[in-house]
Design an enzyme around this catalytic site. Structure first.
Site, PDB file in Angstrom:
ATOM      1  N   TYR A  15      -0.685   6.261   6.691  1.00 14.94           N
ATOM      2  CA  TYR A  15      -1.134   6.695   5.368  1.00 14.94           C
ATOM      3  C   TYR A  15      -2.634   6.996   5.365  1.00 14.94           C
ATOM      4  O   TYR A  15      -3.337   6.684   4.403  1.00 14.94           O
ATOM      5  CB  TYR A  15      -0.780   5.630   4.306  1.00 14.94           C
ATOM      6  CG  TYR A  15       0.709   5.493   4.144  1.00 14.94           C
ATOM      7  CD1 TYR A  15       1.398   6.277   3.231  1.00 14.94           C
ATOM      8  CD2 TYR A  15       1.450   4.618   4.946  1.00 14.94           C
ATOM      9  CE1 TYR A  15       2.776   6.197   3.111  1.00 14.94           C
ATOM     10  CE2 TYR A  15       2.832   4.529   4.833  1.00 14.94           C
ATOM     11  CZ  TYR A  15       3.476   5.322   3.914  1.00 14.94           C
ATOM     12  OH  TYR A  15       4.839   5.249   3.803  1.00 14.94           O
ATOM     13  N   TYR A 143      12.004   0.218  -0.374  1.00 14.78           N
ATOM     14  CA  TYR A 143      11.320   0.991   0.671  1.00 14.78           C
ATOM     15  C   TYR A 143      12.201   0.966   1.913  1.00 14.78           C
ATOM     16  O   TYR A 143      12.598  -0.110   2.381  1.00 14.78           O
ATOM     17  CB  TYR A 143       9.940   0.395   0.987  1.00 14.78           C
ATOM     18  CG  TYR A 143       9.280   1.106   2.140  1.00 14.78           C
ATOM     19  CD1 TYR A 143       8.698   2.361   1.947  1.00 14.78           C
ATOM     20  CD2 TYR A 143       9.284   0.583   3.430  1.00 14.78           C
ATOM     21  CE1 TYR A 143       8.134   3.053   3.017  1.00 14.78           C
ATOM     22  CE2 TYR A 143       8.714   1.262   4.491  1.00 14.78           C
ATOM     23  CZ  TYR A 143       8.141   2.491   4.270  1.00 14.78           C
ATOM     24  OH  TYR A 143       7.593   3.178   5.340  1.00 14.78           O
ATOM     25  N   ASP A 240      19.522  -3.054   4.384  1.00 17.17           N
ATOM     26  CA  ASP A 240      18.347  -2.797   5.221  1.00 17.17           C
ATOM     27  C   ASP A 240      17.620  -4.130   5.396  1.00 17.17           C
ATOM     28  O   ASP A 240      16.898  -4.585   4.516  1.00 17.17           O
ATOM     29  CB  ASP A 240      17.457  -1.759   4.518  1.00 17.17           C
ATOM     30  CG  ASP A 240      16.164  -1.490   5.278  1.00 17.17           C
ATOM     31  OD1 ASP A 240      15.843  -2.259   6.200  1.00 17.17           O
ATOM     32  OD2 ASP A 240      15.472  -0.515   4.934  1.00 17.17           O
ATOM     33  N   LYS A 269      11.713  -4.307  13.335  1.00 17.77           N
ATOM     34  CA  LYS A 269      10.505  -5.134  13.226  1.00 17.77           C
ATOM     35  C   LYS A 269      10.552  -6.371  14.129  1.00 17.77           C
ATOM     36  O   LYS A 269      10.209  -6.289  15.302  1.00 17.77           O
ATOM     37  CB  LYS A 269      10.267  -5.507  11.766  1.00 17.77           C
ATOM     38  CG  LYS A 269       9.806  -4.308  10.914  1.00 17.77           C
ATOM     39  CD  LYS A 269       9.397  -4.775   9.535  1.00 17.77           C
ATOM     40  CE  LYS A 269       8.956  -3.651   8.629  1.00 17.77           C
ATOM     41  NZ  LYS A 269       7.613  -3.170   8.840  1.00 17.77           N
TER      42      LYS A 269
END
Ligand code: PLP
Length: 416
Positions: A15, A143, A240, A269
């Site tokens: 970002y 997200y 998720d 992750k």
């Protein structure tokens, strides 16, 4: 040019603008729970490198697994070939994820595993003769990653991907789940799913904790509700667990809080203990059988680095290490230390909410934080934090001592 000038001139950050405007800290090495900066300072990593480094850094067992695998092969294509690290990892994932998930697709990042999970669901309906079921439903505040299908199920008002509204598939959004169980919200979900069932391929949610969309927690009872509604209205259910998996919320997977098996589950992750990029989409035999029955009886997806042996080996070593430890006690201890340390933020002016679940601690403010000011205050207190929007939060490595968690919470409260 020095390192930072070169960084700003040439390297995109998450970002980030180009050319770069920030002055990132230069990390030279990391050990245990500490990042060692080039200028000699040491910071306790309150972020576990974005949920991933659950065992901390330079973990002897993980280093050894990588060295051992490097002595055999670092990579080999997965098309037409297989290897022990991938097969062993797949079997372990099947054994430890909710009962009924049997088939593992190894992806190379969390976002790609979400793409694959969505592809599995769309292809399932196409293969079983319901090609009109192409739409996804989700709850707001979520997200799921930065590639296109995952972006389409991120909170459209979260700001992260609002730029892409015009070109993203139009998905169905229901309000974010209230923290406590609320029957009127269940009714709202049921009404939406019932109305759109004919076009819905899947519902995708982050179970129990919505992470990067707002660090919200909700009652696990909603997972049983989703399971019931999805089965009733013939919609597939994707969990998720990329952020929540591998113990973070106090159960091995967030789905375990409710004893629910989704049709597809994504992990990533902490899968490799934060060492290498690897994720997986794991599905039930029903989903796999459906896909195999279609006119194209294969899942048409095959990344170059699929099943990378180094990543698979370190993932197996990380899971083995986690399960060999009393990880529940560690997460419970961190949870207590977070509650104790963050209590000092309650009732402070400008603080809207303080919440803790498992090894996750959150201070939510009335207004957006000044990221650079909070980060700098934390760095001065010897802690690495990465606040966003109105949130100052931590998810420390499970090996943090009570004293180290105390330093993290002190830095969080001190940054207010
Ligand atoms: N899903 C969730 C819940 C996540 O938290 C993330 C990353 O933050 C992703 C998906 C995307 O994973 P990756 O950044 O590995 O692509």
């Amino acid at each position: 040019m020095d390192l930072l000038e070169l960084d700003r001139a040439h390297v995109w950050h998450p970002y980030g603008p180009m050319p770069g405007r920030m002055t990132p800290l230069v990390v030279e090495s990391a050990q245990g729970v500490r990042l060692k900066l080039a200028d000699g300072r040491e910071l306790i990593d309150g972020m576990s490198s974005w949920w991933a480094a659950i065992h901390g850094y330079r973990v002897p067992q993980l280093d050894a697994a990588l060295r051992d695998q490097m002595g055999r092969m670092s990579h080999v294509m997965f098309g037409g070939l297989t290897h022990e690290p991938a097969v062993r990892l797949a079997k372990t994932l099947v054994d430890i994820t909710p009962a009924g998930l049997e088939h593992v697709f190894l992806a190379d990042s969390g976002s790609v595993s979400v793409e694959v999970a969505i592809k599995m669901c769309l292809q399932y309906w196409r293969s079983v003769g319901r090609p009109e079921k192409t739409r996804l439903a989700t709850w707001r505040g979520g997200y799921h990653g930065d590639t296109f299908h995952p972006m389409s199920v991120c909170d459209p008002e979260g700001g992260m991907h609002s730029l892409w509204g015009q070109v993203l598939p139009r998905q169905l959004f229901v309000g974010p789940p209230p923290a406590a169980f609320d029957q009127s919200y269940v009714d709202e979900l049921e009404e939406a799913f019932a109305r759109h069932a004919s076009e819905l391929a899947a519902v995708i949610v982050e179970p129990v904790v919505q992470g990067a969309g707002g660090m919200r927690f909700h009652d696990p009872g909603y997972l049983s509700v989703l399971r019931r509604l999805c089965s009733a209205y013939q919609i597939l259910l994707i969990f998720d667990e990329i952020a929540t998996g591998f113990g973070r919320t106090g159960e091995l997977f967030a789905a375990d809080h409710a004893g629910v098996t989704p049709d597809v589950m994504c992990v990533g992750k902490a899968l490799t203990g934060g060492y290498l990029t690897l994720a997986a989409a794991i599905c039930t035999p029903e989903v796999a059988r459906g896909i195999s029955a279609g006119e194209v009886p294969v899942l048409a997806h095959g990344p170059t680095f699929m099943g990378n042996p180094l990543a698979c080996s370190v993932a197996s070593a990380s899971i083995e290490l986690l399960l060999s430890r009393d990880w529940k006690a560690d997460v419970g201890r961190i949870e207590s230390a977070l509650r104790e340390g963050l209590a000092a933020a309650e009732n402070r002016p400008g603080v809207r909410d303080v919440r803790v679940l498992g090894a996750i601690g959150v201070i939510q403010l009335e207004q957006d934080v000044d990221v650079s000011r909070v980060t700098q205050a934390a760095v001065e207190a010897g802690v690495w934090l990465r606040p966003f929007r109105d949130l100052i939060y931590t998810m420390p490595p499970f090996i943090c001592t009570d004293e180290e968690v105390g330093l993290i919470t002190k830095a969080m409260v001190g940054s207010l």
